[in-house]
Design a protein around this motif. Sequence first.
Motif, PDB file in Angstrom:
ATOM      1  N   LEU A  20       7.478  14.313   0.549  1.00  0.00           N
ATOM      2  CA  LEU A  20       7.211  12.932   0.945  1.00  0.00           C
ATOM      3  C   LEU A  20       6.981  12.888   2.454  1.00  0.00           C
ATOM      4  CD1 LEU A  20       7.114  10.107  -0.400  1.00  0.00           C
ATOM      5  CD2 LEU A  20       9.435   9.759   0.449  1.00  0.00           C
ATOM      6  N   PRO A  21       5.834  12.394   2.906  1.00  0.00           N
ATOM      7  CA  PRO A  21       5.586  12.308   4.358  1.00  0.00           C
ATOM      8  C   PRO A  21       6.652  11.465   5.057  1.00  0.00           C
ATOM      9  CG  PRO A  21       3.574  11.869   3.102  1.00  0.00           C
ATOM     10  CD  PRO A  21       4.695  11.902   2.118  1.00  0.00           C
ATOM     11  N   ASP A  22       6.957  11.838   6.279  1.00  0.00           N
ATOM     12  CA  ASP A  22       7.980  11.108   7.039  1.00  0.00           C
ATOM     13  C   ASP A  22       7.663   9.619   7.125  1.00  0.00           C
ATOM     14  OD1 ASP A  22       9.415  13.408   7.441  1.00  0.00           O
ATOM     15  OD2 ASP A  22       8.699  13.739   9.505  1.00  0.00           O
ATOM     16  N   ARG A  23       6.407   9.271   7.232  1.00  0.00           N
ATOM     17  CA  ARG A  23       6.036   7.861   7.399  1.00  0.00           C
ATOM     18  C   ARG A  23       6.343   7.031   6.152  1.00  0.00           C
ATOM     19  NH1 ARG A  23       1.373   6.940   4.716  1.00  0.00           N
ATOM     20  NH2 ARG A  23       0.218   8.796   4.041  1.00  0.00           N
ATOM     21  N   LEU A  24       6.572   7.689   4.991  1.00  0.00           N
ATOM     22  CA  LEU A  24       6.896   6.967   3.760  1.00  0.00           C
ATOM     23  C   LEU A  24       8.391   7.012   3.443  1.00  0.00           C
ATOM     24  CD1 LEU A  24       3.984   8.032   1.378  1.00  0.00           C
ATOM     25  CD2 LEU A  24       4.243   5.883   2.639  1.00  0.00           C
ATOM     26  N   ARG A  25       9.163   7.600   4.303  1.00  0.00           N
ATOM     27  CA  ARG A  25      10.597   7.714   4.046  1.00  0.00           C
ATOM     28  C   ARG A  25      11.305   6.464   4.559  1.00  0.00           C
ATOM     29  NH1 ARG A  25      12.226  14.102   4.632  1.00  0.00           N
ATOM     30  NH2 ARG A  25      10.413  14.879   3.471  1.00  0.00           N
ATOM     31  N   ALA A  26      11.867   5.692   3.631  1.00  0.00           N
ATOM     32  CA  ALA A  26      12.503   4.426   3.991  1.00  0.00           C
ATOM     33  C   ALA A  26      13.718   4.194   3.100  1.00  0.00           C
ATOM     34  CB  ALA A  26      11.514   3.271   3.841  1.00  0.00           C
ATOM     35  N   ARG A  27      14.856   3.954   3.733  1.00  0.00           N
ATOM     36  CA  ARG A  27      16.066   3.605   2.968  1.00  0.00           C
ATOM     37  C   ARG A  27      16.031   2.103   2.682  1.00  0.00           C
ATOM     38  NH1 ARG A  27      20.461   6.996   2.551  1.00  0.00           N
ATOM     39  NH2 ARG A  27      21.933   5.267   2.744  1.00  0.00           N
ATOM     40  N   SER A  28      15.152   1.736   1.766  1.00  0.00           N
ATOM     41  CA  SER A  28      14.971   0.339   1.369  1.00  0.00           C
ATOM     42  C   SER A  28      15.199   0.247  -0.129  1.00  0.00           C
ATOM     43  CB  SER A  28      13.553  -0.138   1.724  1.00  0.00           C
ATOM     44  OG  SER A  28      13.206  -1.280   0.962  1.00  0.00           O
ATOM     45  N   TRP A  29      16.268  -0.426  -0.532  1.00  0.00           N
ATOM     46  CA  TRP A  29      16.556  -0.524  -1.965  1.00  0.00           C
ATOM     47  C   TRP A  29      15.518  -1.391  -2.670  1.00  0.00           C
ATOM     48  CZ3 TRP A  29      19.683   3.111  -3.432  1.00  0.00           C
ATOM     49  CH2 TRP A  29      20.120   3.126  -4.766  1.00  0.00           C
ATOM     50  N   LYS A  30      14.983  -2.391  -1.983  1.00  0.00           N
ATOM     51  CA  LYS A  30      13.911  -3.191  -2.571  1.00  0.00           C
ATOM     52  C   LYS A  30      12.704  -2.316  -2.885  1.00  0.00           C
ATOM     53  CE  LYS A  30      10.708  -7.015  -1.786  1.00  0.00           C
ATOM     54  NZ  LYS A  30       9.523  -6.184  -2.092  1.00  0.00           N
ATOM     55  N   SER A  31      12.381  -1.402  -1.976  1.00  0.00           N
ATOM     56  CA  SER A  31      11.237  -0.529  -2.204  1.00  0.00           C
ATOM     57  C   SER A  31      11.494   0.444  -3.342  1.00  0.00           C
ATOM     58  CB  SER A  31      10.892   0.225  -0.914  1.00  0.00           C
ATOM     59  OG  SER A  31      10.538  -0.683   0.112  1.00  0.00           O
ATOM     60  N   VAL A  32      12.742   0.912  -3.475  1.00  0.00           N
ATOM     61  CA  VAL A  32      13.110   1.736  -4.631  1.00  0.00           C
ATOM     62  C   VAL A  32      12.769   0.993  -5.920  1.00  0.00           C
ATOM     63  CG1 VAL A  32      15.077   2.645  -5.938  1.00  0.00           C
ATOM     64  CG2 VAL A  32      14.910   3.082  -3.478  1.00  0.00           C
ATOM     65  N   GLU A  33      13.173  -0.266  -5.986  1.00  0.00           N
ATOM     66  CA  GLU A  33      12.921  -1.067  -7.186  1.00  0.00           C
ATOM     67  C   GLU A  33      11.423  -1.302  -7.393  1.00  0.00           C
ATOM     68  OE1 GLU A  33      15.299  -4.533  -6.619  1.00  0.00           O
ATOM     69  OE2 GLU A  33      17.188  -3.472  -7.002  1.00  0.00           O
ATOM     70  N   ASP A  34      10.702  -1.539  -6.302  1.00  0.00           N
ATOM     71  CA  ASP A  34       9.259  -1.775  -6.419  1.00  0.00           C
ATOM     72  C   ASP A  34       8.553  -0.557  -7.028  1.00  0.00           C
ATOM     73  OD1 ASP A  34       9.524  -4.280  -5.298  1.00  0.00           O
ATOM     74  OD2 ASP A  34       8.887  -3.658  -3.288  1.00  0.00           O
ATOM     75  N   VAL A  35       8.945   0.639  -6.588  1.00  0.00           N
ATOM     76  CA  VAL A  35       8.343   1.858  -7.133  1.00  0.00           C
ATOM     77  C   VAL A  35       8.773   2.062  -8.575  1.00  0.00           C
ATOM     78  CG1 VAL A  35       8.267   4.375  -6.950  1.00  0.00           C
ATOM     79  CG2 VAL A  35       8.069   2.967  -4.885  1.00  0.00           C
TER      80      VAL A  35
ATOM     81  N   ALA B 219       0.830  -1.209   0.000  1.00  0.00           N
ATOM     82  CA  ALA B 219       0.000   0.000   0.000  1.00  0.00           C
ATOM     83  C   ALA B 219       0.861   1.254   0.000  1.00  0.00           C
ATOM     84  CB  ALA B 219      -0.927  -0.006   1.217  1.00  0.00           C
ATOM     85  N   GLU B 220       1.989   1.219   0.705  1.00  0.00           N
ATOM     86  CA  GLU B 220       2.896   2.372   0.736  1.00  0.00           C
ATOM     87  C   GLU B 220       3.603   2.548  -0.600  1.00  0.00           C
ATOM     88  OE1 GLU B 220       4.178   2.623   5.445  1.00  0.00           O
ATOM     89  OE2 GLU B 220       5.112   1.095   4.170  1.00  0.00           O
ATOM     90  N   VAL B 221       3.976   1.439  -1.249  1.00  0.00           N
ATOM     91  CA  VAL B 221       4.554   1.517  -2.595  1.00  0.00           C
ATOM     92  C   VAL B 221       3.569   2.188  -3.541  1.00  0.00           C
ATOM     93  CG1 VAL B 221       5.243   0.135  -4.603  1.00  0.00           C
ATOM     94  CG2 VAL B 221       6.129  -0.430  -2.329  1.00  0.00           C
ATOM     95  N   ASP B 222       2.319   1.802  -3.451  1.00  0.00           N
ATOM     96  CA  ASP B 222       1.286   2.411  -4.288  1.00  0.00           C
ATOM     97  C   ASP B 222       1.149   3.903  -3.986  1.00  0.00           C
ATOM     98  OD1 ASP B 222      -1.036   2.076  -6.171  1.00  0.00           O
ATOM     99  OD2 ASP B 222      -2.127   2.771  -4.415  1.00  0.00           O
ATOM    100  N   GLU B 223       1.210   4.263  -2.716  1.00  0.00           N
ATOM    101  CA  GLU B 223       1.047   5.669  -2.329  1.00  0.00           C
ATOM    102  C   GLU B 223       2.209   6.524  -2.831  1.00  0.00           C
ATOM    103  OE1 GLU B 223       0.029   8.326   1.679  1.00  0.00           O
ATOM    104  OE2 GLU B 223       0.310   6.141   1.823  1.00  0.00           O
ATOM    105  N   ILE B 224       3.424   6.059  -2.665  1.00  0.00           N
ATOM    106  CA  ILE B 224       4.571   6.857  -3.094  1.00  0.00           C
ATOM    107  C   ILE B 224       4.618   6.941  -4.616  1.00  0.00           C
ATOM    108  CG2 ILE B 224       6.318   5.022  -3.179  1.00  0.00           C
ATOM    109  CD1 ILE B 224       8.271   6.941  -1.888  1.00  0.00           C
ATOM    110  N   THR B 225       4.218   5.873  -5.307  1.00  0.00           N
ATOM    111  CA  THR B 225       4.145   5.911  -6.765  1.00  0.00           C
ATOM    112  C   THR B 225       3.163   6.980  -7.218  1.00  0.00           C
ATOM    113  OG1 THR B 225       4.683   3.543  -6.903  1.00  0.00           O
ATOM    114  CG2 THR B 225       3.695   4.563  -8.848  1.00  0.00           C
ATOM    115  N   LYS B 226       1.997   7.021  -6.593  1.00  0.00           N
ATOM    116  CA  LYS B 226       0.980   8.013  -6.961  1.00  0.00           C
ATOM    117  C   LYS B 226       1.465   9.437  -6.682  1.00  0.00           C
ATOM    118  CE  LYS B 226      -3.072   5.021  -6.504  1.00  0.00           C
ATOM    119  NZ  LYS B 226      -4.266   4.691  -5.685  1.00  0.00           N
ATOM    120  N   LEU B 227       2.215   9.634  -5.598  1.00  0.00           N
ATOM    121  CA  LEU B 227       2.748  10.967  -5.292  1.00  0.00           C
ATOM    122  C   LEU B 227       3.720  11.423  -6.380  1.00  0.00           C
ATOM    123  CD1 LEU B 227       3.428  10.730  -1.450  1.00  0.00           C
ATOM    124  CD2 LEU B 227       1.832  12.293  -2.576  1.00  0.00           C
ATOM    125  N   ILE B 228       4.613  10.531  -6.807  1.00  0.00           N
ATOM    126  CA  ILE B 228       5.576  10.882  -7.855  1.00  0.00           C
ATOM    127  C   ILE B 228       4.858  11.161  -9.168  1.00  0.00           C
ATOM    128  CG2 ILE B 228       7.502  10.005  -9.249  1.00  0.00           C
ATOM    129  CD1 ILE B 228       8.385   8.436  -6.714  1.00  0.00           C
TER     130      ILE B 228
END
Length: 314
Positions: free
Chosen positions: A78-93, A57-66
């Motif tokens: 970007l809201p603080d709650r969506l800020r994550a140093r996750s390389w997997k999540s970078v790739e997912d988006v 759900a967060e991947v979907d939210e950050i994608t929609k923001l971009i």
Amino acid sequence: MAATVIPPSDAGRLAELRAGRGRPRSPYLTDRGRLIHGPTAPGGSTPCDRDTDLTPAEVDEITKLIVRGRLEGTAVTLPDRLRARSWKSVEDVLLRLDKALGWTTAGWKVGAASMAVRRAENIPSPSPGHLFAHSIFDSPAQIGPEYFVNYRLCETEFAFALGADFPARDEPYTEADLRAGIESLIPVIEIGDSVFEDWYTLSGYFGGMYDNGGGAALVRGRRHTDWRSVDLPTAIIDLYVNDSYVKSGVGAEAMGNPITSLTWMVNWARERGRDVAAGDVVSTGTCTAHCFVARGDVVSADFGPLGLVEARFA
């Protein structure tokens, strides 16, 4: 390489630039161009607290923001709650962005291929991104403001047009495979941007990486099919802003050799089930680190015997 015929218009322009190369740099420029990247200095980002993966759900939210920022041409926080140093999540988006934007892709680009850039951005790896057909221009290019939100970050690079398909498969592709599949070498200026503000703080939460690896546009010089005679690691590029010499770089900045960077990018796509097709263009990463410019500026890249690449920002 074999003798290259540079068009008279480019030859004259290159002569003008080279004649002024020894003059002092314009006072409003530094080796990073204009100092308009935001308050955070290179390497000065503060890592966010979260390093766990984003939920679907967060991947979907950050994608929609971009996507909203890109399509509306507006900055996004970007809201603080969506800020994550996750390389997997970078790739997912990233792997959702092309469909979410509805833009036709034309290939791939490698961000942070240079160790100097990875240090400045405080990130652990090169960063992939899409090239989009509507934002690829031929030099000399005039590019309007509608392609950018916050920045015009110019990076001089070696790109390759592929003449063979590289479909997704289990076995990695080798540099020899890629060499055999290259149709032509293209000198380019890649132009970075982000919907998120303060460029060097973005890497604290991988913001630029989520946002297509920072890629916004590409300006192409002349294609060269005799690229095998080019010693790419030692090939020199001189970068100018408004005819003022800023700095130089060499092909080795792109992972030691642009071919190595190309191979990395194709294998990154392969591992994630993405085909790289004949006709695609892959830009392999900056050889002159970062150069920020503004509307009204003219950026000129002297690739020596490979010719001139030039962009004017309207």
